[in-house]
Design a protein around this motif. Structure first.
Motif, PDB file in Angstrom:
ATOM      1  N   CYS A 105     -13.976  15.984 -15.133  1.00 29.63           N
ATOM      2  CA  CYS A 105     -15.042  16.036 -16.048  1.00 29.63           C
ATOM      3  C   CYS A 105     -14.059  15.674 -17.186  1.00 29.63           C
ATOM      4  CB  CYS A 105     -15.455  17.363 -16.549  1.00 29.63           C
ATOM      5  SG  CYS A 105     -16.377  17.472 -18.149  1.00 29.63           S
ATOM      6  N   THR A 132     -14.775  15.504 -20.583  1.00 37.85           N
ATOM      7  CA  THR A 132     -14.678  16.494 -21.721  1.00 37.85           C
ATOM      8  C   THR A 132     -13.665  17.549 -21.455  1.00 37.85           C
ATOM      9  OG1 THR A 132     -17.053  15.796 -21.853  1.00 37.85           O
ATOM     10  CG2 THR A 132     -16.205  17.803 -23.100  1.00 37.85           C
ATOM     11  N   CYS A 133     -13.494  18.168 -20.237  1.00 33.08           N
ATOM     12  CA  CYS A 133     -12.819  19.354 -20.152  1.00 33.08           C
ATOM     13  C   CYS A 133     -11.860  19.638 -19.145  1.00 33.08           C
ATOM     14  CB  CYS A 133     -13.821  20.663 -20.082  1.00 33.08           C
ATOM     15  SG  CYS A 133     -14.449  20.748 -18.223  1.00 33.08           S
ATOM     16  N   CYS A 141     -18.329  24.169 -21.435  1.00 31.70           N
ATOM     17  CA  CYS A 141     -18.370  22.587 -21.719  1.00 31.70           C
ATOM     18  C   CYS A 141     -19.689  22.188 -21.749  1.00 31.70           C
ATOM     19  CB  CYS A 141     -17.562  21.912 -20.574  1.00 31.70           C
ATOM     20  SG  CYS A 141     -17.351  20.152 -20.520  1.00 31.70           S
ATOM     21  N   ALA A 176     -20.431  19.173 -21.508  1.00 30.14           N
ATOM     22  CA  ALA A 176     -20.637  17.921 -20.617  1.00 30.14           C
ATOM     23  C   ALA A 176     -21.152  18.468 -19.074  1.00 30.14           C
ATOM     24  CB  ALA A 176     -19.663  16.957 -20.524  1.00 30.14           C
ATOM     25  N   CYS A 177     -20.170  19.224 -18.627  1.00 25.40           N
ATOM     26  CA  CYS A 177     -20.342  19.788 -17.134  1.00 25.40           C
ATOM     27  C   CYS A 177     -20.906  21.114 -17.050  1.00 25.40           C
ATOM     28  CB  CYS A 177     -19.121  19.578 -16.526  1.00 25.40           C
ATOM     29  SG  CYS A 177     -17.817  20.641 -16.928  1.00 25.40           S
ATOM     30  N   ARG A 210     -19.355  23.913 -17.062  1.00 19.73           N
ATOM     31  CA  ARG A 210     -18.675  24.799 -16.538  1.00 19.73           C
ATOM     32  C   ARG A 210     -18.236  25.768 -17.792  1.00 19.73           C
ATOM     33  NH1 ARG A 210     -14.063  21.731 -13.298  1.00 19.73           N
ATOM     34  NH2 ARG A 210     -13.864  20.523 -15.083  1.00 19.73           N
TER      35      ARG A 210
HETATM   36 ZN    ZN Z   1     -16.716  19.522 -18.531  1.00 15.34          ZN
END
Ligand code: ZN
Length: 400
Positions: free
Chosen positions: A173, A175-176, A237, A239-240, A242
């Motif tokens: 991901c 983002t994270c 996160c 975005a994903c 998680r």
């Molecule tokens: Zn993420």
């Protein structure tokens, strides 16, 4: 969910599609014949191979990307996911040719086309299906548009249930996935630097700290006090989706794990001791201005105080299916009544609030509901921090 027999004879995908090739490869290592066969079927060898370490304790995530649009993801050498990228992607500009694997299905497939082609039971939650104990999940553009053709992005196959484990595709991901900082020499986690990276990602709005766990800023002081066996912060996160679980232990090495919401909220956490027992002067001074837990009635209300004022969060029903909460600052008369009437008075007040329908303008509590005001987000996170030891969820995680 359709009618079917348990022996699977009614599952035409077994004979009419090439999906058994994928299912046989799941949980196999790269050397196993079933995995070699799938690599061949994808037109192997891989056009790209990408390796990265994930989490702490770390596992090696390896993705093999094929020019055909197939992708395999391995964790420590074991195949955990196979993805067919129906839409064009960087390593496969043409996209995966679905019709030659699942007759009747192409990149214009909708969710109902997929249902027809697979004729398999739906997986609980989400849009997936269960094939032989494995899970297949379609991805559509912007996570919607599954009823219109042209939106199908990919089909992912994996062995672990989506409600228990993160999607292996999210290992990278953008983002994270690079927030864990490893020590240059040890290779283990550099806790100080990792907390700094998480804090700045949270400040940038990329990830969100959960107020129901230990604040990231308190993690090291609480750990140093040795008052708790394990201290944990959780961040999600954007975005994903998680949840990052960063945990410092009294007796063992720190961990950094990704979890799905379901699993994250069931992780154990003891009650957080009062700040006077572990905070430095600055932290204790800051706590004087914060909201503090006073009392609660499970399922109905919480009372907190802040600098002499009392705040009541009361749950109310909107209809038989939906409820919500209102946050009120008690006025002088209510505060006086609480001083004499205590817990029972607050329960009566909460009932009156509920009966008045505080989501409607006719209710005298509508305008007083601070959750309708501009400070909603700030108030609700201060409030969540104040009641962190006293929620139903807190009781559950003390039991785990
Ligand atoms: Zn993420």
């Amino acid at each position: 969910m359709g009618q079917r027999s348990d022996d699977g004879v009614n599952e035409p995908w077994r004979t009419s599609t090439r999906l058994p090739l994928i299912l046989d490869a799941l949980l196999g290592s790269e050397e196993e014949p079933a995995v070699r066969q799938l690599i061949d079927a994808f037109g192997g060898p891989a056009a790209r191979a990408k390796d990265q370490l994930v989490g702490e304790p770390a596992y090696r995530s390896r993705r093999l990307q094929f020019a055909s649009g197939g992708q395999m993801i391995m964790h420590d050498g074991v195949t955990v996911a196979v993805v067919l990228h129906a839409a064009p992607t960087g390593f496969a500009p043409g996209g995966f040719h679905l019709p030659s694997w699942i007759p009747g299905l192409d990149k214009d497939a909708t969710l109902s086309d997929l249902k027809g082609a697979l004729d398999a039971p739906r997986a609980p939650g989400g849009m997936g299906f269960v094939l032989d104990g494995a899970y297949v999940e379609p991805r559509f553009k912007n996570n919607r548009g599954w009823n219109e053709p042209g939106n199908l992005l990919s089909l992912s196959f994996r062995a672990e249930a989506p409600q228990h484990a993160c999607r292996p595709e999210d290992d990278d991901c953008p983002t994270c996935s690079d927030l864990l900082v490893r020590g240059a020499h040890t290779g283990g986690m550099d806790v100080e630097q990792t907390i700094a990276a998480l804090s700045s990602a949270a400040a940038a709005g990329l990830i969100t700290e959960s107020p129901s766990w230990v604040p990231l800023a308190d993690l090291q002081q609480l750990h140093a006090s040795q008052l708790m066996e394990r201290v944990e912060s959780q961040l999600s996160c954007s975005a994903c989706l998680r949840i990052i679980c960063l945990t410092l232990y009294r007796e063992s090495s720190p961990t950094f794990e990704y979890a799905v919401l379901n699993e994250a909220r069931q992780r154990p956490l003891e009650a957080i001791p009062p700040v006077e027992q572990w905070g430095d002067h600055l932290r204790i001074a800051k706590d004087r201005d914060a909201m503090h837990y006073v009392d609660h009635q499970p399922g109905s209300w919480f009372l907190v105080e802040q600098q002499g004022s009392l705040f009541l969060e009361a749950r109310y029903c909107i209809n038989t299916m939906v409820d919500s909460t209102a946050l009120l600052r008690l006025d002088q008369a209510e505060t006086d009544a609480y001083r004499t009437g205590g817990h029972n008075y607050v329960s009566d007040l909460a009932k009156r609030i509920d009966k008045s329908g505080p989501h409607t303008e006719e209710s005298p509590y509508f305008r007083r509901d601070l959750y309708r005001g501009p400070d909603r987000a700030m108030l609700s996170s201060s409030f969540a921090a104040a009641i962190v030891n006293h929620t139903w969820a807190a009781e559950q995680r003390r039991r785990s």
